[in-house]
Design a protein around this motif. Sequence first.
Motif, PDB file in Angstrom:
ATOM      1  N   GLY A 175      35.174  20.864  38.028  1.00 57.91           N
ATOM      2  CA  GLY A 175      35.490  19.688  38.831  1.00 57.91           C
ATOM      3  C   GLY A 175      36.639  18.854  38.309  1.00 57.91           C
ATOM      4  N   ARG A 176      37.113  19.162  37.115  1.00 60.71           N
ATOM      5  CA  ARG A 176      38.188  18.342  36.541  1.00 60.71           C
ATOM      6  C   ARG A 176      39.564  18.848  36.978  1.00 60.71           C
ATOM      7  N   ARG A 177      40.501  17.951  37.050  1.00 62.17           N
ATOM      8  CA  ARG A 177      41.883  18.290  37.384  1.00 62.17           C
ATOM      9  C   ARG A 177      42.590  18.808  36.122  1.00 62.17           C
ATOM     10  N   VAL A 178      43.132  20.010  36.238  1.00 62.34           N
ATOM     11  CA  VAL A 178      43.696  20.679  35.063  1.00 62.34           C
ATOM     12  C   VAL A 178      45.113  21.179  35.366  1.00 62.34           C
ATOM     13  N   ILE A 179      45.980  21.044  34.406  1.00 63.87           N
ATOM     14  CA  ILE A 179      47.315  21.635  34.465  1.00 63.87           C
ATOM     15  C   ILE A 179      47.581  22.336  33.138  1.00 63.87           C
ATOM     16  N   ARG A 180      48.129  23.531  33.244  1.00 61.25           N
ATOM     17  CA  ARG A 180      48.461  24.308  32.047  1.00 61.25           C
ATOM     18  C   ARG A 180      49.958  24.213  31.787  1.00 61.25           C
ATOM     19  N   VAL A 181      50.313  23.921  30.531  1.00 59.10           N
ATOM     20  CA  VAL A 181      51.705  23.681  30.163  1.00 59.10           C
ATOM     21  C   VAL A 181      52.093  24.569  28.983  1.00 59.10           C
ATOM     22  N   MET A 182      53.303  25.075  28.990  1.00 58.37           N
ATOM     23  CA  MET A 182      53.847  25.736  27.810  1.00 58.37           C
ATOM     24  C   MET A 182      55.130  25.018  27.411  1.00 58.37           C
ATOM     25  N   PRO A 183      55.023  24.077  26.465  1.00 59.28           N
ATOM     26  CA  PRO A 183      56.205  23.357  25.983  1.00 59.28           C
ATOM     27  C   PRO A 183      56.830  24.111  24.808  1.00 59.28           C
ATOM     28  N   ASN A 184      57.805  23.510  24.158  1.00 62.75           N
ATOM     29  CA  ASN A 184      58.273  24.040  22.881  1.00 62.75           C
ATOM     30  C   ASN A 184      58.726  22.894  21.986  1.00 62.75           C
ATOM     31  N   THR A 185      58.889  23.181  20.704  1.00 64.05           N
ATOM     32  CA  THR A 185      59.089  22.114  19.724  1.00 64.05           C
ATOM     33  C   THR A 185      60.384  21.320  19.877  1.00 64.05           C
ATOM     34  N   PRO A 186      61.449  21.838  20.501  1.00 60.86           N
ATOM     35  CA  PRO A 186      62.630  20.980  20.674  1.00 60.86           C
ATOM     36  C   PRO A 186      62.387  19.715  21.495  1.00 60.86           C
ATOM     37  N   CYS A 187      61.180  19.560  22.048  1.00 58.66           N
ATOM     38  CA  CYS A 187      60.867  18.291  22.719  1.00 58.66           C
ATOM     39  C   CYS A 187      60.977  17.129  21.730  1.00 58.66           C
ATOM     40  N   LEU A 188      60.892  17.428  20.429  1.00 59.99           N
ATOM     41  CA  LEU A 188      61.008  16.386  19.417  1.00 59.99           C
ATOM     42  C   LEU A 188      62.362  15.692  19.484  1.00 59.99           C
ATOM     43  N   VAL A 189      63.389  16.419  19.919  1.00 61.91           N
ATOM     44  CA  VAL A 189      64.724  15.829  20.020  1.00 61.91           C
ATOM     45  C   VAL A 189      65.152  15.682  21.481  1.00 61.91           C
ATOM     46  N   GLY A 190      64.153  15.651  22.386  1.00 59.43           N
ATOM     47  CA  GLY A 190      64.448  15.443  23.795  1.00 59.43           C
ATOM     48  C   GLY A 190      65.072  16.639  24.478  1.00 59.43           C
ATOM     49  N   GLU A 191      64.846  17.854  23.936  1.00 61.33           N
ATOM     50  CA  GLU A 191      65.497  19.050  24.466  1.00 61.33           C
ATOM     51  C   GLU A 191      64.506  20.184  24.709  1.00 61.33           C
ATOM     52  N   MET A 192      63.339  19.858  25.215  1.00 58.02           N
ATOM     53  CA  MET A 192      62.347  20.888  25.498  1.00 58.02           C
ATOM     54  C   MET A 192      62.805  21.793  26.633  1.00 58.02           C
ATOM     55  N   ALA A 193      62.408  23.057  26.555  1.00 60.36           N
ATOM     56  CA  ALA A 193      62.512  23.981  27.682  1.00 60.36           C
ATOM     57  C   ALA A 193      61.123  24.562  27.872  1.00 60.36           C
ATOM     58  N   GLY A 194      60.452  24.228  28.975  1.00 56.53           N
ATOM     59  CA  GLY A 194      59.069  24.645  29.145  1.00 56.53           C
ATOM     60  C   GLY A 194      58.692  24.855  30.596  1.00 56.53           C
ATOM     61  N   GLY A 195      57.478  25.314  30.793  1.00 53.57           N
ATOM     62  CA  GLY A 195      56.968  25.552  32.133  1.00 53.57           C
ATOM     63  C   GLY A 195      55.561  25.008  32.286  1.00 53.57           C
ATOM     64  N   PHE A 196      55.123  24.841  33.530  1.00 52.86           N
ATOM     65  CA  PHE A 196      53.759  24.372  33.782  1.00 52.86           C
ATOM     66  C   PHE A 196      53.253  24.936  35.099  1.00 52.86           C
ATOM     67  N   GLY A 220      46.420  23.535  38.331  1.00 54.53           N
ATOM     68  CA  GLY A 220      45.093  24.086  38.568  1.00 54.53           C
ATOM     69  C   GLY A 220      44.637  23.818  39.997  1.00 54.53           C
ATOM     70  N   THR A 221      43.448  24.307  40.319  1.00 55.67           N
ATOM     71  CA  THR A 221      42.910  24.227  41.681  1.00 55.67           C
ATOM     72  C   THR A 221      42.811  22.798  42.196  1.00 55.67           C
ATOM     73  N   HIS A 222      42.376  21.891  41.339  1.00 55.45           N
ATOM     74  CA  HIS A 222      42.099  20.523  41.768  1.00 55.45           C
ATOM     75  C   HIS A 222      43.253  19.553  41.484  1.00 55.45           C
TER      76      HIS A 222
END
Length: 324
Positions: free
Chosen positions: A156-177, A180-182
Amino acid sequence: SHLIQQSTTGTLRFLASLFLHSTSIINNTIQPPQHPKKEILLQLTMANNIGFIGTGMMASSLIDGIVAKGVRTANQIHCSDIWPPAREAASKKGYNATESNAVLCANSDDAIFLAVKPNGIMGACKDIMDAKDIGALIISIAAGITLETLEEALPGRRVIRVMPNTPCLVGEMAGGFSLGTHATDADKTLVKTLLDAVGLAMEVKEILLNAVTGVSGSGPAYVFLFIEALSDGGVRAGLPRNVATTLAAQMVKGAAEMVLKTGKHPGELKDAVTSPGGTTIAGVEALEKGGFRATTISAVTAATKRSFQIGGASDEEIASKYGL
């Protein structure tokens, strides 16, 4: 490939973005990307708190990037971790740190990030279900753990799956998401706001998230290894180490910018550098003799396969369904 097809241009631009984002960690003079059109959107999400169950490298990179960008204040961040030094480090940054997931859930009304290792996901999900539901979106950054598995553990919970990467530390992430159903449009907007504040986030079908893991999730390590090897080559050729490393990192950043800004195929850009009988074609020949291209492809597919395995897929299933 049995993976869902994406355009060659989109994939190449994504790879170039990964190279650019990875070099930003080495060159701390690079400024995070600016998103002036998002100012109103960010203001809409500033009132609520977000929690992170687990404060490892990836979670810390996300938190620090989100706070540095001003999407959340330090006081709006709640962290839980069983390791005392991790809680102490979070507290020193002004974040609300606790050992109790129950306390975190009670104080995180906007979103809760599942940022533990895959083998700790089920325990974290149980703690969330045992706590009172105050409407928080659940965002998992655990590699390989499918939305189906998460939604079974979080009914019943709202879920999203994310694959980030560590360059987010310097504002330069490249990721996907993937949603979920809800998950709602508002949830998608929230995730995009949080992730875009620390780089680039692309929505993809869940079946492709393992490939995102192989390319951009694990990719910074490949790029760091490449930069290190370039630096080693420079040292071997007589350059001081600091000069070789700086030139290598800046070169990778510049090359990635050329792919992103010109829109040209990397092969075309490569050909423009390789004059007949020149130095560059001699270097390219050496890379090809060493299997550089094939080895890089194998690295991505190996990481993708491992992501499927972490999610519980058998080698037979991975081979028959996805050709890996």
